[in-house]
Enzyme design. Structure first.
Site, PDB file in Angstrom:
ATOM      1  CG  ASP A  10     103.956  65.509  44.533  1.00  0.00           C
ATOM      2  OD1 ASP A  10     104.749  65.476  45.008  1.00  0.00           O
ATOM      3  OD2 ASP A  10     102.636  66.244  44.225  1.00  0.00           O
ATOM      4  CG  ASP A  14     109.334  70.000  46.826  1.00  0.00           C
ATOM      5  OD1 ASP A  14     109.054  69.850  45.578  1.00  0.00           O
ATOM      6  OD2 ASP A  14     108.627  70.153  47.409  1.00  0.00           O
ATOM      7  CG  ASP A  15     108.574  66.161  44.766  1.00  0.00           C
ATOM      8  OD1 ASP A  15     107.391  65.577  45.777  1.00  0.00           O
ATOM      9  OD2 ASP A  15     107.978  67.091  44.865  1.00  0.00           O
ATOM     10  CD  GLU A 168     101.338  70.794  51.919  1.00  0.00           C
ATOM     11  OE1 GLU A 168     101.851  70.439  50.524  1.00  0.00           O
ATOM     12  OE2 GLU A 168     100.102  69.575  52.056  1.00  0.00           O
ATOM     13  CG  ASN A 170     102.451  67.139  48.996  1.00  0.00           C
ATOM     14  OD1 ASN A 170     102.260  67.494  47.690  1.00  0.00           O
ATOM     15  ND2 ASN A 170     103.178  67.127  49.942  1.00  0.00           N
ATOM     16  CG  HIS A 247     108.350  72.539  50.998  1.00  0.00           C
ATOM     17  ND1 HIS A 247     107.900  73.772  51.598  1.00  0.00           N
ATOM     18  CD2 HIS A 247     108.057  73.126  49.550  1.00  0.00           C
ATOM     19  CE1 HIS A 247     107.749  75.058  51.248  1.00  0.00           C
ATOM     20  NE2 HIS A 247     107.741  74.386  49.676  1.00  0.00           N
ATOM     21  CG  ASP A 248     108.835  66.899  49.114  1.00  0.00           C
ATOM     22  OD1 ASP A 248     107.807  67.954  49.722  1.00  0.00           O
ATOM     23  OD2 ASP A 248     108.535  66.769  47.849  1.00  0.00           O
TER      24      ASP A 248
END
Length: 318
Positions: A10, A14-15, A168, A170, A247-248
């Site tokens: 998404d 970070d993605d 969280e 997601n 994160h990702d």
């Protein structure tokens, strides 16, 4: 032989880093990117993904737009706009040039089902977004649970929440989808939660070092993560001064070098009903319930190794 993967995103800040790491590392073969409603509306997430791939010189990697709303819930878009952290960290458009690239016409769920039905080589699935596309694909083709050899999820938290004290983002964004995925029976399921990603922080000093690489990926990394650090400093300070989690990308780093995270195997389930805890990942560390272990969970991460993996990979993006 390169490890094939599909990245479900998404795309916010970070993605974007996860896409770059998956697309550029010499040991990985990113065969497709699927997008879903999450950090922003679906069309922004799709456009951001295309911008990243174009900017780093990987326009040949196809992008497939997926589900534009959660499986069940109708309140998520309203809740998202009320959440300052999500809106401010990601915004709508990434700080990257516009692109003429377009998403594929095929829907992401169709692409996932078709790709795994016809796969002759193992393809790891890496969802780092709300799990709507994955749950929808399972509903269309339940055999995916046997056709997908490995699933690595960024999501959840045991001791840490971000969108609420308990959850969280997601998982909270589509808890019914998360419930379906975690209870599907995948043979190899890994969860990389906030507990690990908050221990793999990138600092402002390291951001400057990424920028000094002078490569498109280095500059994009610095821009996206520098923005994250500025917002975290104001709203959600990390244990390390002037730093932020990415994160990702930690999921992708794990595929490259597994020991970047430390895993424990536990039963994991998803709360879909709780008034205060909806979207919480219930990690039964003490094995008090009756459910068998179904997931490997990361509780620690090596921040120096994580940054080193990204630094070396992004330096090669000439």
């Amino acid at each position: 032989m390169k490890r094939k993967l599909i990245l479900d995103v998404d795309t916010g800040t970070d993605d974007a880093v996860a896409i770059m790491l998956a697309a550029l590392h010499e040991d990985l073969d990113l065969i497709g990117v699927t997008t879903v409603n999450g950090n922003a509306e679906l069309h922004y997430c799709t456009d951001n993904s295309l911008r990243v791939l174009d900017y780093i010189g990987k326009p040949e990697i196809p992008v497939y737009a997926g589900c534009h709303k959660p499986l069940v819930r109708n309140d998520f878009p309203t809740l998202r706009t009320k959440n300052d952290l999500t809106e401010k960290i990601h915004g709508k458009h990434l700080p990257l040039p516009e692109t003429a690239l377009k998403a594929q016409k095929q829907h992401a769920v169709e692409y996932l089902v078709e790709t795994y039905r016809n796969a002759t080589d193992p393809i790891t699935l890496v969802p780092v977004a709300p799990l709507t596309n994955i749950a929808a694909a399972l509903a269309v083709e339940p055999k995916l649970v046997d056709l997908i050899p490995e699933v690595v999820i960024m999501g959840g938290g045991h001791d840490v929440g971000n969108v609420t004290p308990a959850a969280e983002f997601n998982i909270w964004a589509d808890p019914e989808a998360a419930y379906a995925v975690f209870n599907a029976g995948f043979e190899k399921l890994t969860m990389v939660p906030l507990d690990a990603t908050h221990k793999a922080l990138v600092t402002a000093t390291q951001c400057r070092q990424f920028d000094e690489l002078g490569t498109p990926a280095g500059k994009a990394m610095a821009a996206c993560t520098g923005h994250r650090i500025g917002i975290h400093d104001k709203i959600q300070k990390m244990d390390v001064e002037h730093s932020a989690p990415v994160h990702d990308a930690l999921c992708i780093a794990h595929l490259i070098q597994p020991d970047v995270i430390t895993l424990e195997e536990h039963p994991v389930d998803i709360e879909t009903q709780g008034a205060l805890t909806v979207g919480r990942t219930i990690v039964d560390k003490n094995h008090r319930g009756t459910k068998q272990a179904n997931c490997k969970v990361a509780f620690d991460a090596n921040a120096a190794l994580f940054v080193d993996i990204m630094m070396k990979t992004f330096a090669s993006n000439k």
